[in-house]
Design an enzyme around this catalytic site. Structure first.
Site, PDB file in Angstrom:
ATOM      1  N   ASP A 164       0.865  -1.168   0.000  1.00  0.00           N
ATOM      2  CA  ASP A 164       0.000   0.000   0.000  1.00  0.00           C
ATOM      3  C   ASP A 164       0.909   1.226   0.000  1.00  0.00           C
ATOM      4  O   ASP A 164       2.133   1.111  -0.062  1.00  0.00           O
ATOM      5  CB  ASP A 164      -1.004  -0.030   1.157  1.00  0.00           C
ATOM      6  CG  ASP A 164      -0.372   0.056   2.542  1.00  0.00           C
ATOM      7  OD1 ASP A 164       0.850   0.300   2.648  1.00  0.00           O
ATOM      8  OD2 ASP A 164      -1.102  -0.116   3.536  1.00  0.00           O
ATOM      9  N   CYS A 165       0.317   2.424   0.061  1.00  0.00           N
ATOM     10  CA  CYS A 165       1.135   3.628  -0.136  1.00  0.00           C
ATOM     11  C   CYS A 165       2.202   3.774   0.940  1.00  0.00           C
ATOM     12  O   CYS A 165       3.384   4.005   0.642  1.00  0.00           O
ATOM     13  CB  CYS A 165       0.252   4.867  -0.206  1.00  0.00           C
ATOM     14  SG  CYS A 165      -0.650   5.293   1.307  1.00  0.00           S
ATOM     15  N   HIS A 176       4.510   6.423  -6.407  1.00  0.00           N
ATOM     16  CA  HIS A 176       3.621   6.015  -5.310  1.00  0.00           C
ATOM     17  C   HIS A 176       2.888   4.724  -5.667  1.00  0.00           C
ATOM     18  O   HIS A 176       2.876   4.291  -6.821  1.00  0.00           O
ATOM     19  CB  HIS A 176       2.614   7.129  -4.992  1.00  0.00           C
ATOM     20  CG  HIS A 176       1.587   7.350  -6.073  1.00  0.00           C
ATOM     21  ND1 HIS A 176       0.308   7.810  -5.803  1.00  0.00           N
ATOM     22  CD2 HIS A 176       1.627   7.187  -7.424  1.00  0.00           C
ATOM     23  CE1 HIS A 176      -0.380   7.917  -6.926  1.00  0.00           C
ATOM     24  NE2 HIS A 176       0.382   7.552  -7.918  1.00  0.00           N
ATOM     25  N   HIS A 205      -2.775   9.653   2.098  1.00  0.00           N
ATOM     26  CA  HIS A 205      -1.880   9.111   1.075  1.00  0.00           C
ATOM     27  C   HIS A 205      -0.469   9.658   1.245  1.00  0.00           C
ATOM     28  O   HIS A 205      -0.267  10.744   1.796  1.00  0.00           O
ATOM     29  CB  HIS A 205      -2.408   9.471  -0.320  1.00  0.00           C
ATOM     30  CG  HIS A 205      -1.730   8.727  -1.442  1.00  0.00           C
ATOM     31  ND1 HIS A 205      -1.699   7.352  -1.506  1.00  0.00           N
ATOM     32  CD2 HIS A 205      -1.053   9.169  -2.534  1.00  0.00           C
ATOM     33  CE1 HIS A 205      -1.041   6.975  -2.601  1.00  0.00           C
ATOM     34  NE2 HIS A 205      -0.626   8.065  -3.230  1.00  0.00           N
ATOM     35  N   ALA A 212       1.065   6.248   7.086  1.00  0.00           N
ATOM     36  CA  ALA A 212       1.305   7.591   6.550  1.00  0.00           C
ATOM     37  C   ALA A 212       0.997   8.679   7.564  1.00  0.00           C
ATOM     38  O   ALA A 212       1.720   9.680   7.654  1.00  0.00           O
ATOM     39  CB  ALA A 212       0.471   7.799   5.285  1.00  0.00           C
TER      40      ALA A 212
END
Length: 315
Positions: A211-212, A280, A268, A231
């Site tokens: 994932d990010c 990304h 994000h 994040a």
């Protein structure tokens, strides 16, 4: 070969190449059977999920993060074959000891802990582990860290399956799980580009899918920089850079984004790639990519820029 073995007590570790950490055991669906087996088949699980089922991992908050082979955990309790664990190598605000969640007990193993002089960190996308008589044991993911017992052309490792061998050119030796050869921002960006087209996976922490924030966490980890797993936590770490002055951004800086044109909930993170570009892992159904920020929603949602490298490389 130089021996690096010093014995200590025991620890619980992940005993499979990649273990998924679930929000709760009841979050598992029938499609997830291949994921929670004693010998999980991550490729089959990912291939058989529809786009809607993949997106549901996010929408229904089913999974939290992932563990790599040999990664240690604390076990708080065991209920009906499931362990409530803390992933102690993955800092987060949710729990001061590390990342919490649930893992099938069959995917964990108690092993002898070592006070080793180093870890072997897998630098390849996937690397083959061999038994001591050179029979294939397991294929393990990028960034897997295992204690070293002997160094040489083949590195002898302490694993949940006993002593194992890996080719020396598949790993780098680091002093501790959270230490390594610290690189500059260009190294971070170049490494990220090696994962272009890797499918997005919510909670993903392996070279099967990121994932990010799993991507940014692992890129930093591979370059000797320890940051939080999520994040929202990463955005509070490192050095603050003026988000309104793109000329001050360096390749390898992390860019953070929030809803409501940067004023709402942070959702994000990506890596600044220089020249107005970002690398990304975007969203379910997509893959790791490099995009131009101008003209996208990311341009208006930017809420923070943070720097984690001491060595600078300026665009």
């Amino acid at each position: 070969m130089k021996s690096l073995l010093q014995k200590e007590s025991t620890a619980w570790v992940c005993s499979v190449p990649v273990a998924t950490v679930w929000t709760a055991p009841e979050k598992v669906r029938p499609i997830d059977t291949d994921n929670i087996m004693e010998n999980p088949n991550i490729n089959k699980w990912l291939q058989e999920m529809s786009r809607e089922e993949n997106k549901d991992l996010t929408d229904s908050n089913r999974i939290q993060t992932q563990l790599l082979y040999g990664e240690p955990v604390l076990i708080d309790e065991v209920v009906n074959g499931w362990a409530k664990i803390i992933a102690i190598w993955q800092p987060c605000q949710k729990e001061e000891r590390g990342y919490p969640g649930w893992v099938p007990m069959s995917q964990l193993k108690e092993v002898e802990a070592l006070t080793e002089l180093g870890y072997a960190r897998v630098t390849q996308n996937k690397a083959q582990l061999w038994t001591e008589d050179f029979k294939p044991l397991k294929a393990v993911s990028f960034n897997t860290l295992l204690p070293v017992k002997e160094l040489g052309d083949f590195v002898r490792l302490h694993t949940p399956d006993g002593d194992a061998i890996i080719m020396a050119d598949a790993v780098e030796i680091v002093a501790a799980y959270n230490r390594g050869l610290q690189a500059n921002g260009l190294d971070i960006a170049k490494l990220g580009a090696e994962f272009l087209d890797l499918p997005y996976l919510w909670a993903g922490m392996s070279s099967y899918g990121f994932d990010c924030s799993g991507l940014t966490y692992n890129l930093m980890k591979a370059n000797g920089i320890s940051i939080s797993r999520d994040a929202v936590d990463q955005a509070l770490e490192g050095t603050e850079i003026n988000q309104y002055d793109p000329d001050s951004w360096h390749i390898g800086d992390l860019l953070f984004f929030a809803y409501e044109e940067g004023k709402g909930k942070l959702h994000h993170v990506g890596v600044y790639y220089g020249d107005g570009l970002m690398l990304h892992s975007p969203t379910p159904g997509k893959a790791v990519e490099i995009i131009e920020l101008a003209g996208t929603k990311h341009e208006t949602e930017l809420c923070a820029v943070r720097r984690f490298t001491e060595k600078q490389y300026r665009d």
